[in-house]
Design an enzyme around this catalytic site. Structure first.
Site, short mmCIF file in Angstrom:
data_model
loop_
_atom_site.label_atom_id
_atom_site.label_comp_id
_atom_site.label_asym_id
_atom_site.label_seq_id
_atom_site.Cartn_x
_atom_site.Cartn_y
_atom_site.Cartn_z
N CYS A 70 12.05 -17.16 18.51
CA CYS A 70 12.19 -17.80 19.82
C CYS A 70 11.29 -19.03 19.88
O CYS A 70 10.51 -19.31 18.95
CB CYS A 70 11.82 -16.83 20.93
SG CYS A 70 10.12 -16.21 20.79
N CYS A 115 7.58 -18.54 19.44
CA CYS A 115 7.16 -18.43 18.04
C CYS A 115 6.88 -19.81 17.46
O CYS A 115 5.89 -20.02 16.75
CB CYS A 115 8.24 -17.73 17.21
SG CYS A 115 8.59 -16.04 17.69
N CYS A 146 -4.56 -23.60 -27.19
CA CYS A 146 -5.93 -23.21 -26.85
C CYS A 146 -6.09 -23.16 -25.33
O CYS A 146 -5.17 -23.48 -24.57
CB CYS A 146 -6.94 -24.18 -27.45
SG CYS A 146 -6.78 -25.87 -26.82
N CYS A 180 -5.36 -26.29 -23.35
CA CYS A 180 -3.92 -26.51 -23.14
C CYS A 180 -3.44 -25.75 -21.92
O CYS A 180 -2.72 -26.29 -21.06
CB CYS A 180 -3.13 -26.04 -24.36
SG CYS A 180 -3.43 -26.94 -25.87
N ASP A 223 -7.74 12.11 -0.74
CA ASP A 223 -7.04 12.87 0.29
C ASP A 223 -6.91 14.31 -0.25
O ASP A 223 -6.99 14.53 -1.45
CB ASP A 223 -5.67 12.25 0.53
CG ASP A 223 -4.82 13.08 1.45
OD1 ASP A 223 -5.30 13.45 2.52
OD2 ASP A 223 -3.66 13.37 1.07
N ASP A 267 -1.55 10.05 -1.38
CA ASP A 267 -0.14 10.11 -1.76
C ASP A 267 0.81 9.97 -0.58
O ASP A 267 2.01 9.91 -0.77
CB ASP A 267 0.16 11.44 -2.47
CG ASP A 267 0.15 12.63 -1.51
OD1 ASP A 267 -0.64 12.59 -0.54
OD2 ASP A 267 0.92 13.57 -1.73
N ASP A 324 -1.95 7.71 4.27
CA ASP A 324 -3.06 7.27 3.43
C ASP A 324 -3.07 5.76 3.21
O ASP A 324 -4.04 5.21 2.69
CB ASP A 324 -3.01 7.96 2.05
CG ASP A 324 -3.19 9.46 2.16
OD1 ASP A 324 -4.01 9.89 2.99
OD2 ASP A 324 -2.51 10.20 1.43
#
Length: 795
Positions: free
Chosen positions: A3, A6, A70, A73, A482, A681, A685
């Site tokens: 909009c 924004c 090298c 470069c 956890d 997991d 978390d």
């Protein structure tokens, strides 16, 4: 942007950047035009947009770079690419001879190729995954195999031409005079100098045109000086003793450098072995069932939901779910798990795994870039493409290295010539200075170690996001876990369900109704226990983050959740406090069931869950302690259950009853003791994984957790945490060792050469083998074996 407001916010964010004179944002095209001073970088503008809550569309392009020899470069290519309009970030890898460039979406990739070529190097966009080492690429360049064959052929010719020049020098200490006539030496050395050594002139001239220097320039200058001095003496015939010729120095130096580059290239290819092994897991075809008929189709024609048949011994072509058949799958190259895993209908299988003894019928769930194997390869390639923080220091040294060496060579020439008066010796000593210097070893020290370290980690089932994570992991002090699904199996069972008035069955029935449809592990345990009873329907069920849930069952307004939820709701737990406390003290997780009534909230009963620690968890904690690390547990579970698991495993610090939103704060508290890694997991978390210095996601967990983590473990084995830290420390040690070897050749060799104590041939040999020693030292990483693979899980 969606909009006009924004647009205003983006314009405001950009206008705040110092040096920006005017901003115009177009909502229709989602483009911004910025009038800014030359000192305002594109990345600064991108950061300003991000700070305003928006994102700039970008994309990454990989370029194959030709002609780099090298570190200087690589630095020059990086500088050339960074100057192209629209470029946000550049990483040039000397070891893989590739550049990864992040650019604004829509920018012309051909401008990147032109920039590299203007800097004196070749560039092309590599072929797609379908290309192989033996196939020509999209730009019409010769296949990689033919380039290797040509380089080997040139090396053998150089050895054949240089050997007759070198053998007489080796025979002189034994009183043998096998010296060849001057014109024969000239005839042997000239093709080595100007045909086989033409690559050094071309690359050196390109560096000069770009106003910089590189290894090729040093070789070209040094060998040309030795060759030119020999030609001068040959035709001037200096003195009655014959001409003093040094053709063997120039020819042998070029031959040794070619030999060193060949050995280096072979060793570099070995550092990418892990990626090639993963890429080789992709089958070319799949046996697809369409219209009831099995058809062999190219893999790119397989679609999601297609039925695929895999025979015993074949590789599984796609990520899929088994709909018929039982077998075992060898996933060792994907997860690092050495034992085959039993598979049955309903189980997921991963593309690239080897089917064991059974015929399987599968339903495709992911193809192409969305498969687990493709994501693993992408993660490893991303890690190998990015620079480690220590590389920035090396880049600064490399930028001034060649000019400094040339200056030392000129001073050596003038010093010996003007003070000593022997210009022949002066030239030879200056040649030795130029030849001994080897900036290519500096450029290879870090990226080859990163490639080897991330590669061997991937084979063990450890995916490292980037080089910065690898470097940070070595300095960790605290590892926070956890509990559920990470240190425990993650499949809790309902141990007891007790009614406050003795009606245990009603407690189970009402709890099961509330949790129907939930994927939470505790809900699964309740539904499993209630599988043989009639479960009523629930209405208006709503999750209460980190506390439990509420809903209506048979007209009753129910709450099910933690002690915190009960306290917040004013539930009196006194009648069952002793029972609940005793169960928690013995390691059970306790949930309470209550009912809202007109006169308050009444306790109906409790449910006690038991989740066994993973069999590998004790070994994991013991190994982390042996590595000098402190361990912690951050859990939303009650203190009794968390403390019981922590005591059983030997964890140092326990933070219990922590809400998901507060886990990040708990991680920040632990940082007082030093850098922290968080291992988890689940979706809840993710904030803690992001807050930690290093986030480590268990592979059996959610995609959100894996995306937030810097390290992903491809199987749910907590011992891999210590393995990840071990390979991080080993890789960091290799980087430091490599930098030592890269610097020591120059620190010792250049002063010796300037002092006249180093023959140009010896200097050439040292220069050639400096990079070989660096890469060979890196290859020792391939011997690393994860400790989790060598020790059985404790019972």
């Amino acid at each position: 942007m969606s909009c006009a407001s924004c647009v205003g916010r983006v314009e405001k964010a950009l206008s705040k950047v110092a040096g920006v004179r005017a901003v115009s944002v177009n909502l229709a095209t989602e483009m911004a035009e910025v009038d800014a001073g030359d000192d305002v970088s594109l990345s600064t503008l991108v950061d300003a947009v991000a700070a305003g809550g928006y994102a700039v569309r970008d994309e990454s392009i990989d370029l194959a770079i030709e002609g780099m020899t090298c570190a200087s470069c690589a630095g020059r290519v990086e500088k050339a690419l960074a100057a192209v309009p629209g470029v946000l970030e550049v990483n040039v890898n000397l070891a893989t001879e590739q550049a990864r460039v992040r650019i604004l979406a829509g920018c012309d990739a051909s401008a990147l190729v032109d920039a590299v070529r203007a800097a004196g190097y070749g560039a092309r966009i590599p072929a797609t995954d379908a290309a192989t080492d033996g196939d020509p690429d999209t730009a019409g360049h010769p296949p990689r195999d033919s380039r290797h064959s040509r380089e080997l052929r040139h090396l053998l010719i150089a050895i054949a031409l240089s050997a007759p020049l070198m053998l007489p020098m080796l025979a002189m200490p034994f009183g043998r005079d096998w010296m060849l006539p001057g014109w024969v030496q000239f005839a042997l050395a000239t093709p080595v100098q100007f045909w086989l050594g033409a690559r050094f002139y071309r690359a050196g001239w390109g560096a000069l045109k770009a106003g910089a220097g590189n290894m090729d320039l040093l070789v070209a200058l040094g060998t040309s000086a030795g060759y030119g001095l020999s030609v001068y003496h040959l035709f001037a015939d200096a003195g009655p003793g014959g001409a003093h010729l040094y053709f063997e120095a120039s020819a042998v130096v070029i031959t040794l450098v070619l030999l060193g580059k060949g050995l280096e290239a072979r060793a570099k290819r070995q550092t990418t072995e892990a990626i090639r092994a993963l890429q080789a897991l992709r089958p070319d075809t799949a046996r697809v069932v369409r219209d009831g008929v099995e058809r062999e189709l190219p893999l790119e024609e397989v679609r999601v939901d297609d039925e695929v048949v895999v025979l015993p011994g074949e590789r599984i072509p796609v990520d899929a779910q088994i709909i018929e058949g039982r077998s075992h799958a060898d996933e060792s190259l994907i997860t690092g798990e050495s034992l085959s895993v039993a598979k049955e209908p309903g189980d997921r299988v991963t593309g690239g795994a080897v089917n064991g003894e059974g015929r399987l019928r599968l339903r495709t769930v992911a193809i192409g870039a969305e498969t687990a194997l493709a994501r693993i390869i992408r993660l490893v390639e991303d890690a190998q493409a990015k620079k480690a923080p220590i590389q920035r220091m090396v880049d600064k040294v490399s930028a001034v290295f060649v000019p400094v060496v040339v200056a030392i060579g000129v001073l050596t020439l003038l010093g010996w010539g003007l003070i000593g008066g022997d210009w022949n010796v002066a030239i030879l000593n200056a040649v030795a200075v130029l030849v001994i210097a080897c900036p290519c070893a500096l450029g290879l020290a870090t990226p080859t170690a990163i490639m080897a370290g991330t590669g061997v980690a991937a084979r063990a089932g450890i995916l490292i996001k980037d080089a910065e994570v690898l470097e940070t992991a070595r300095s960790l002090k605290v590892i926070a876990f956890d509990k559920t699904g990470t240190l425990t199996v993650g499949r809790p069972t309902l141990a007891q369900h007790i009614g406050a008035d003795g009606d245990d069955a009603t407690v189970l029935r009402l709890a099961a109704a509330l949790q129907t449809g939930s994927e939470h592990p505790l809900a699964s345990a309740v539904l499993q226990a209630a599988s043989d009873i009639d479960i009523p329907r629930a209405a208006n069920v709503r999750a209460l983050a980190g506390r439990g849930l509420e809903g209506e069952v048979e007209g009753r307004d129910l709450l099910l959740g933690s002690s915190r939820l009960m306290q917040e709701s004013g539930v009196d737990l006194t009648s069952m406090q002793l029972q609940g406390g005793d169960l928690a003290a013995h390691g059970h997780s306790v949930s309470w069931l209550a009912e809202r009534q007109p006169d308050g909230v009444r306790l109906l009963g409790l449910l006690a869950f038991c989740d066994e620690p993973r069999p590998q968890a004790r070994d994991a904690i013991r190994t982390l302690h042996a590595q000098g690390l402190r361990t912690a547990m951050i859990s939303g579970d009650n203190l009794g259950a968390a403390r019981a698991v922590a005591d059983a495993l030997g964890i140092d610090d326990v933070r219990a009853e922590v809400l998901p939103g507060d886990k990040a704060d708990a991680v920040n508290d632990l940082k007082a003791a030093g850098p922290v890694a968080m291992v988890g997991d689940g979706i809840n978390d993710a904030p803690a994984l992001t807050a930690a210095d290093v986030g480590i996601a268990m592979g059996g967990g959610s995609d959100v957790a894996m995306h937030a983590a810097g390290i992903t473990l491809m199987r749910s084995d907590p011992r891999l945490v210590s393995d990840a830290i071990a390979i991080s420390r080993r890789t960091s040690a290799k980087i430091r060792q490599n930098l030592f070897w890269a610097f020591i050749y120059n620190v010792i060799g250049i002063p010796l050469a300037a002092a006249g104590l180093l023959d140009p041939v010896v200097a050439g040999a040292a220069m050639a083998f400096s990079s070989v020693s660096v890469v060979s030292n890196t290859l020792l990483l391939r011997r690393w074996k994860p400790q989790s693979a060598s020790q059985p899980a404790a019972e």
